[in-house]
Design an enzyme around this catalytic site. Structure first.
Site, short mmCIF file in Angstrom:
data_model
loop_
_atom_site.label_atom_id
_atom_site.label_comp_id
_atom_site.label_asym_id
_atom_site.label_seq_id
_atom_site.Cartn_x
_atom_site.Cartn_y
_atom_site.Cartn_z
CD GLU A 90 -2.62 1.36 2.55
OE1 GLU A 90 -3.62 0.62 2.65
OE2 GLU A 90 -2.27 2.17 3.44
CB THR A 94 -4.60 5.73 0.85
OG1 THR A 94 -3.65 6.80 0.71
CG2 THR A 94 -3.92 4.55 1.52
NE ARG A 140 -17.64 4.99 7.74
CZ ARG A 140 -17.62 5.07 9.06
NH1 ARG A 140 -18.64 4.59 9.76
NH2 ARG A 140 -16.59 5.60 9.68
CG ASP A 192 -11.16 8.03 8.39
OD1 ASP A 192 -11.47 6.87 8.74
OD2 ASP A 192 -10.00 8.40 8.14
CG HIS A 224 -14.39 0.14 12.44
ND1 HIS A 224 -14.86 1.30 13.01
CD2 HIS A 224 -13.86 0.50 11.23
CE1 HIS A 224 -14.65 2.32 12.19
NE2 HIS A 224 -14.03 1.86 11.11
CG ASP A 244 -16.02 -4.83 13.07
OD1 ASP A 244 -16.41 -4.03 12.20
OD2 ASP A 244 -14.81 -5.05 13.31
CG ASN A 280 -20.03 -3.50 8.32
OD1 ASN A 280 -20.97 -3.20 7.59
ND2 ASN A 280 -18.86 -2.87 8.29
NE ARG A 321 -24.38 -5.01 7.32
CZ ARG A 321 -24.50 -5.23 8.62
NH1 ARG A 321 -25.35 -6.17 9.05
NH2 ARG A 321 -23.81 -4.53 9.49
CD GLN A 381 -6.01 -0.67 10.99
OE1 GLN A 381 -4.95 -0.57 10.39
NE2 GLN A 381 -6.94 0.28 11.00
#
Length: 296
Positions: free
Chosen positions: A28, A59, A118, A120, A156, A165, A168, A171, A183
């Protein structure tokens, strides 16, 4: 005094030196803000591209200027290296129509892999209109993108519970995500427990561990505090007294990352995502030691 038999000694040496089979890596990067940072970024990309990573990601900021820089870096990586370049895309600060336009533009320019997040929440904002799972669904409506999403072995910071979490993440996978990148973490057991919970929840995509090679422990601790990542006591002890010794900190950080990868590889993990912070030295050295080298 007893001595190892030569074969036993060689087996021990091999177990200490090698990971369990071939591993794959990805890296990354983030968009540079100055010309000096830009030179550092491209030097790092040039060096790490020789390791033939599975992909590299870039990013995505919350303002239009940084979004433009992400697009520019992605385009440059593709033209300069031919690597699979995956832009991060957030939905917190864009309308559905804007997101569709961005997605179509990426697809039309040969970008097939997106890291869907999503993003911040701005301070004082209310409940977001879209979540990462919604973004995954939108991207799949536009085209058959290869989609990575985020996962959180230590939960999270905004999640109501570990179970919420996990649901989610499910999903996001049910919406069409192809893999999850975690993370960063330093407690290997937290990742392994999380992977087991994913399997139990019916999450059947690969959970790629995110590895952060630490050269600045104070900075890493700040990152950890913001993201609900636990710093093990043994790790604090390893960096103790090294505030003014940058070179030793790099050696310590590289060894920690190498040990994590070795342990995880023995647990069946084959893919690792390195958070480079736009610096190549530590990630390159770690990969070299683990057998990921140019031309191999």
């Amino acid at each position: 005094m007893s001595f190892f038999h030569a074969n036993q000694r060689e087996a021990l040496n091999q177990s200490l030196a090698e990971v369990q089979g071939q591993i794959n890596v990805s890296f990354e990067f983030f968009p540079p803000r100055t010309s000096e940072m830009e030179q550092t970024l491209w030097n790092s990309i040039d060096r790490l591209s020789s390791l033939k990573p599975k992909f590299v990601s870039v990013t995505y900021g919350a303002n239009s200027g940084e979004r433009d820089r992400t697009h520019s870096v992605i385009k440059g990586i593709k033209e300069r290296t031919g690597l699979e370049a995956a832009p991060h895309l957030t939905c917190i600060d864009a309308t559905r129509d804007e997101l569709r336009t961005i997605a179509r533009d990426y697809w039309n320019n040969g970008i097939r892999h997106i890291v869907a997040l999503r993003g911040d929440l701005p301070p004082g904002s209310g409940k977001p209109e879209m979540y990462a799972a919604d973004l995954v669904g939108l991207l799949k409506e536009v085209a058959d993108f290869d989609i990575s999403v985020a996962a959180y072995p230590e939960v999270h910071p905004e999640a109501k519970s570990a179970q919420a979490d996990l649901l989610n993440l499910k999903r996001k996978v049910d919406a069409g995500a192809n893999r999850a990148i975690t993370q960063f973490f330093f407690d290997v057991e937290s990742y392994l427990r999380f992977r087991d919970r994913c399997v139990s929840a019916g999450i059947d995509v690969e959970i790629i561990p995110g590895i952060l090679p630490v050269s600045n422990f104070k900075q890493a601790k700040k990152f950890a505090d913001m993201t609900n990542v636990r710093i093990p006591s043994w790790m604090s002890l390893m960096f103790e007294g090294l505030d003014n010794d940058a070179e030793t900190r790099k050696l310590v950080g590289a060894n920690i990352a190498m040990d994590m990868v070795k342990i995880l590889s023995r647990e069946g993990v084959k893919d690792f995502h390195f958070y480079t912070l736009n610096r190549a030295e530590m990630s390159y050295a770690i990969c070299h030691t683990l057998g990921v080298r140019p031309g191999l």
